[in-house]
Write an enzyme that holds these catalytic residues in place. Structure first.
Site, PDB file in Angstrom:
ATOM      1  N   LYS A  37       1.014   4.109  -2.896  1.00 30.82           N
ATOM      2  CA  LYS A  37       0.664   5.494  -2.608  1.00 30.82           C
ATOM      3  C   LYS A  37       1.821   6.444  -2.896  1.00 30.82           C
ATOM      4  O   LYS A  37       1.619   7.579  -3.341  1.00 30.82           O
ATOM      5  CB  LYS A  37       0.206   5.629  -1.151  1.00 30.82           C
ATOM      6  CG  LYS A  37      -1.141   4.991  -0.870  1.00 30.82           C
ATOM      7  CD  LYS A  37      -2.245   5.570  -1.742  1.00 30.82           C
ATOM      8  CE  LYS A  37      -3.625   5.127  -1.315  1.00 30.82           C
ATOM      9  NZ  LYS A  37      -4.691   5.678  -2.197  1.00 30.82           N
TER      10      LYS A  37
ATOM     11  N   TYR B 196       0.826  -1.204   0.000  1.00 40.61           N
ATOM     12  CA  TYR B 196       0.000   0.000   0.000  1.00 40.61           C
ATOM     13  C   TYR B 196       0.866   1.262   0.000  1.00 40.61           C
ATOM     14  O   TYR B 196       0.630   2.204  -0.763  1.00 40.61           O
ATOM     15  CB  TYR B 196      -0.910  -0.034   1.224  1.00 40.61           C
ATOM     16  CG  TYR B 196      -1.778   1.176   1.436  1.00 40.61           C
ATOM     17  CD1 TYR B 196      -2.893   1.408   0.642  1.00 40.61           C
ATOM     18  CD2 TYR B 196      -1.500   2.070   2.464  1.00 40.61           C
ATOM     19  CE1 TYR B 196      -3.705   2.514   0.865  1.00 40.61           C
ATOM     20  CE2 TYR B 196      -2.303   3.170   2.697  1.00 40.61           C
ATOM     21  CZ  TYR B 196      -3.403   3.393   1.886  1.00 40.61           C
ATOM     22  OH  TYR B 196      -4.201   4.489   2.102  1.00 40.61           O
TER      23      TYR B 196
END
Length: 304
Positions: A176, A172
């Site tokens: 991002k 993640y």
């Protein structure tokens, strides 16, 4: 819903069936935007799919007097991203704002993180931003070449995990961080077509965060200001998606509760030049000297 800073604009919001995306879609509609509500309808780990969440939010907007249509395609595919833009043009005749928000989590410590979990999370977040941006910009470039330069806006969704890192979220956090870099490149490349591209790093209570940060995500028992409500982030998104933010592009904002922070990103720190190649020992000595006067990095989320 006929007046507001987004009156006359058409906005697309991905991952808008729940949480932050739903809040953004409702807030955009409340400021006059016609909204394409996209959501694949998956579980928090990306499994399954259902058209219900997107349709429910579109119905909610219409019940409040706004205009909205649902789109349940997968925006991390060429077909889904292309149909997303096509839906806006077919339903409302234009596209002005793209808010990229779709995503899910598969958290694991790095040594336990499987390749499938890595690929799935990077795909939905990073590719799920890239493809809608590319298709939307292709439309805006065509408009510019036809003599109709748009006042176009893209709002991408980063995360503090992508800015500082987050223990147990390597997939993640990497995705991002990639979204932030994509934002900077897109802002530089698309300005000539009337496009402004910015990113937010929100902190709010959603399906993705309520388990990981249960202690800090609780609703205030006394009925006071709910700093973690996703609706707190949406006003900034609406402004960034409007014509009112003229001249603001290539920026990253943290948003939580009533706080907005402009993130300043990587910038050169202490530097030492040398007229010749250093030995490894000299390089190490120089690096240590520079680190001694450099600012300490912010801690990684979850680090002890």
């Amino acid at each position: 819903m006929n007046s507001g800073i987004c009156t006359g604009r058409t906005a697309v919001v991905t991952g808008a069936g729940r949480g932050l995306g739903r809040a953004h879609a409702l807030a955009l509609a409340a400021e006059g935007a016609r909204v394409v509500v996209n959501d694949l309808g998956v579980a928090p780990d990306g499994s399954g799919a259902a058209p219900g969440p997107a349709q429910q939010v579109a119905d909610e907007i219409r019940a409040r007097g706004g205009e909205a249509v649902a789109h349940s395609g997968d925006v991390a595919t060429e077909e889904g991203a292309a149909s997303l833009v096509a839906t806006a043009l077919t339903a409302f005749g234009r596209l002005d704002t793209l808010v990229n928000n779709a995503g899910f989590l598969r958290d694991r410590m790095l040594v336990n993180l499987g390749e499938d979990d890595w690929d799935a999370v990077v795909r939905v977040h990073l590719k799920g931003h890239f493809l809608p941006v590319r298709h939307a910009v292709a439309h805006w470039r065509a408009e510019t070449r036809a003599g109709r330069t748009p006042v176009a806006r893209v709002v991408n969704t980063g995360s503090g995990a992508g800015l500082l890192g987050s223990v147990g979220q390597a997939n993640y956090a990497a995705a991002k961080a990639g979204i932030i870099a994509l934002t900077l490149v897109a802002a530089a490349e698309t300005a000539r077509y009337g496009v402004q591209v910015n990113a937010i790093a929100p902190a709010a209570r959603t399906r993705m965060t309520e388990r990981t940060f249960a202690d800090t995500m609780a609703v205030p028992a006394d009925g006071g200001f709910d700093a973690m409500a996703p609706e707190n982030v949406s006003p900034l998104v609406v402004w960034l998606g409007s014509a009112s933010c003229a001249g603001v592009t290539g920026r990253v904002f943290e948003a939580q509760g009533g706080r907005i922070t402009v993130m300043e990103g990587w910038s050169p720190g202490p530097t030492a030049d040398h007229p010749a190649r250093r030995t490894p020992a000299e390089a190490g000595e120089t690096a240590r000297a520079l680190l001694a006067v450099a600012r300490a990095p912010q801690p990684v989320y979850g680090a002890r």
